[in-house]
Design a protein around this motif. Structure first.
Motif, PDB file in Angstrom:
ATOM      1  N   LYS A  88       0.811  -1.219   0.000  1.00 24.31           N
ATOM      2  CA  LYS A  88       0.000   0.000   0.000  1.00 24.31           C
ATOM      3  C   LYS A  88       0.845   1.271   0.000  1.00 24.31           C
ATOM      4  O   LYS A  88       0.479   2.293  -0.556  1.00 24.31           O
ATOM      5  CB  LYS A  88      -0.805   0.038   1.310  1.00 24.31           C
ATOM      6  CG  LYS A  88      -2.219  -0.434   1.237  1.00 24.31           C
ATOM      7  CD  LYS A  88      -2.831  -0.428   2.633  1.00 24.31           C
ATOM      8  CE  LYS A  88      -3.296   0.946   3.075  1.00 24.31           C
ATOM      9  NZ  LYS A  88      -4.132   1.692   2.222  1.00 24.31           N
ATOM     10  N   GLU A 126      -4.022  -0.465  -7.988  1.00 21.33           N
ATOM     11  CA  GLU A 126      -5.010   0.307  -7.211  1.00 21.33           C
ATOM     12  C   GLU A 126      -5.701  -0.594  -6.198  1.00 21.33           C
ATOM     13  O   GLU A 126      -5.918  -0.214  -5.055  1.00 21.33           O
ATOM     14  CB  GLU A 126      -6.062   0.914  -8.145  1.00 21.33           C
ATOM     15  CG  GLU A 126      -5.637   2.233  -8.739  1.00 21.33           C
ATOM     16  CD  GLU A 126      -6.743   2.909  -9.549  1.00 21.33           C
ATOM     17  OE1 GLU A 126      -6.474   3.977 -10.093  1.00 21.33           O
ATOM     18  OE2 GLU A 126      -7.860   2.360  -9.646  1.00 21.33           O
ATOM     19  N   LYS A 127      -6.051  -1.795  -6.643  1.00 15.83           N
ATOM     20  CA  LYS A 127      -6.744  -2.724  -5.735  1.00 15.83           C
ATOM     21  C   LYS A 127      -5.847  -3.045  -4.536  1.00 15.83           C
ATOM     22  O   LYS A 127      -6.314  -3.141  -3.408  1.00 15.83           O
ATOM     23  CB  LYS A 127      -7.123  -4.008  -6.470  1.00 15.83           C
ATOM     24  CG  LYS A 127      -7.927  -4.963  -5.601  1.00 15.83           C
ATOM     25  CD  LYS A 127      -8.442  -6.142  -6.390  1.00 15.83           C
ATOM     26  CE  LYS A 127      -9.080  -7.165  -5.485  1.00 15.83           C
ATOM     27  NZ  LYS A 127     -10.472  -6.868  -5.140  1.00 15.83           N
ATOM     28  N   GLY A 181      -3.759  -1.090  -3.313  1.00 16.50           N
ATOM     29  CA  GLY A 181      -3.743   0.108  -2.475  1.00 16.50           C
ATOM     30  C   GLY A 181      -2.557   1.024  -2.691  1.00 16.50           C
ATOM     31  O   GLY A 181      -2.394   2.027  -1.994  1.00 16.50           O
TER      32      GLY A 181
END
Ligand code: AMP
Ligand code: ZN
Length: 432
Positions: free
Chosen positions: A124, A148-149, A151
């Motif tokens: 992330k 993106e998933k 993070g």
């Protein structure tokens, strides 16, 4: 360590059961497409007859040519209303093929990419600069959604515009990049030109490299220059795109996600299955795609299954780095040669620069191979003897591997043509 531990470390029996159930669903949904509907009728294939994974063998293989012939909708297995996106292959070897995705397909693919990047160490807190083409090509959008998933913060830089890439890396503290290996090598010269040292002046730590064949030597060159750990990423649009197989921290083969694909290695001539360990053509069946399932797809990519288990604990089998495509193979004076063999040798020779090109010509009954090699700048200082001795070394090194004597021409750095996408290594000027 794991994005989805249950799935990544699933034991053989469990995986088998999951694959069989998914295969049955896939056969069921594929039969709704006009192509498979007709084929299944002709060959009397019914889902009830799929009792074990071995029953897959009764289904004929699907080729790129089949996909082309059925352009554009012959393989579509869902209602057009449920399709949310299309992608296409880069069409480097002829007319492109098209793939359709439902929302569920996009979610599965995105998750697979998050799994790959997490496995390689992306978190992330990372800043991820995606230097792949965002378009019909799957490399850009696939990784974008996956990161993106997971993070991470994504910089959707796209390819090219090298100076701006470097500026973005510095201004936003990029820690991870996704880049075509031949472009990564080209970018090294731009770093030198603007006087930025990626090791001292950036926070780069991970590179995802893929979309084209590259050798271990090329990986090490990238790792050494950028100060990163670099992970080989394999995929093809017909199997959704990147995220099909990916290296784990061991960097010893690519885990191919067997919850999403059934994997076979076949002899490309006899089409007979080959045991683990033997090199052949990779054939894949999608297991969780509803928009456009594809059964037993001949990828034309050459690899082998690496026998044994991986110390990382993942149970999904590993494939070796792709050697090339069956149609990349050059036949010269009866010898079979792959461009990656040339690359491997060249990258090992001190003085060789970042790019090369192979040109094939025919004179009378004789085939000639000309290898144009970019040489590092310091060789062009006027000492012709040194240049000639480098040329001889290259000829001898190549000869020792490919067994024919190529004509080697040394050229200045950055003088060979480049593409923004996959490198075009071979120019075949021979007439058929
Ligand atoms: P495309 O469908 O246009 O994305 O092209 C997919 C093809 O690119 C594959 O079938 C391979 O031939 C090649 N490819 C993709 N990733 C790699 C990789 N990591 N190493 C070698 N070749 C690759
Ligand atoms: Zn592993």
């Amino acid at each position: 360590m794991f994005w989805e531990k249950d799935i990544e470390t699933m034991d053989g029996d469990q995986l088998y059961r999951m694959q069989l159930e998914r295969l049955r669903n896939t056969v069921e949904s594929a039969s709704r497409s006009s192509y498979y509907g007709k084929l299944f009728k002709e060959k009397d294939i019914h889902v009830e007859n799929i009792k074990t994974l071995a029953d897959l063998r009764n289904i004929p293989m699907t080729t790129k040519e089949d996909l082309r012939k059925e352009w554009p909708y012959g393989f579509l297995a869902a209602s057009k209303d449920d399709i949310v996106r299309m992608h296409s292959s880069s069409g480097t070897t002829g007319r492109a093929t098209v793939i359709f995705h439902t929302m569920k397909d996009i979610d599965c693919w995105t998750n697979q990419l998050a799994r790959c990047m997490y496995m390689a160490g992306l978190r992330k807190s990372d800043v991820f600069q995606n230097m792949m083409t965002y378009a019909l090509f799957t490399g850009g959008l696939g990784f974008h959604y996956g990161a993106e998933k997971l993070g991470a913060m994504v910089i959707p830089a796209g390819p090219g515009n090298s100076k701006r890439q470097i500026q973005l890396m510095r201004d936003f503290d990029t820690t991870a990049i996704h880049i075509i290996p031949s472009y990564a090598l080209h970018l090294t010269t731009v770093f030198e030109e603007v006087g930025v040292d990626p090791i001292k002046d950036t926070r780069l730590r991970i590179a995802f490299i893929g979309a084209e064949p590259h050798s271990e030597k090329m990986r090490r060159r990238i790792e050494d220059f950028y100060g990163v750990k670099s992970f080989n990423s394999y995929g093809l649009s017909e199997m959704s795109g990147p995220g099909v197989a990916f290296e784990c921290p061991e960097q010893n083969g690519l885990h191919i996600w067997e919850d999403a694909y059934l994997v076979e290695i076949i002899d490309p001539v006899t089409l007979e299955p080959l045991p683990d360990g033997q090199e052949g053509e990779l054939v894949m069946t999608t297991l969780n795609r509803e928009g456009m399932p594809i059964l037993r797809y001949r990828t034309q990519d050459l690899t082998r299954i690496i026998p044994g288990t991986c110390p990382c604990g993942r149970t999904h089998r590993r494939i070796e780095r792709i050697k090339g495509r069956t149609d990349d193979m050059m036949i010269l004076k009866g010898v079979n040669i792959f461009p990656i063999q040339i690359e491997k040798k060249l990258m090992d020779i001190a003085g060789v620069g970042n790019n090369f090109q192979i040109i094939l010509e025919r004179k009378g009954f004789n085939d000639d191979m000309i290898v144009k090699v970019e040489v590092q700048r310091e060789y062009f200082t006027g000492d012709l003897k040194e240049l000639e001795s480098l040329r001889r070394t290259i000829v001898n090194e190549l000869k020792s591997d490919i067994l024919i004597t190529p004509r080697v021409e040394l050229v200045e750095p950055e003088s060979l043509p480049r593409t923004e996408g996959k490198a075009k290594r071979v120019l075949d000027n021979r007439e058929d």
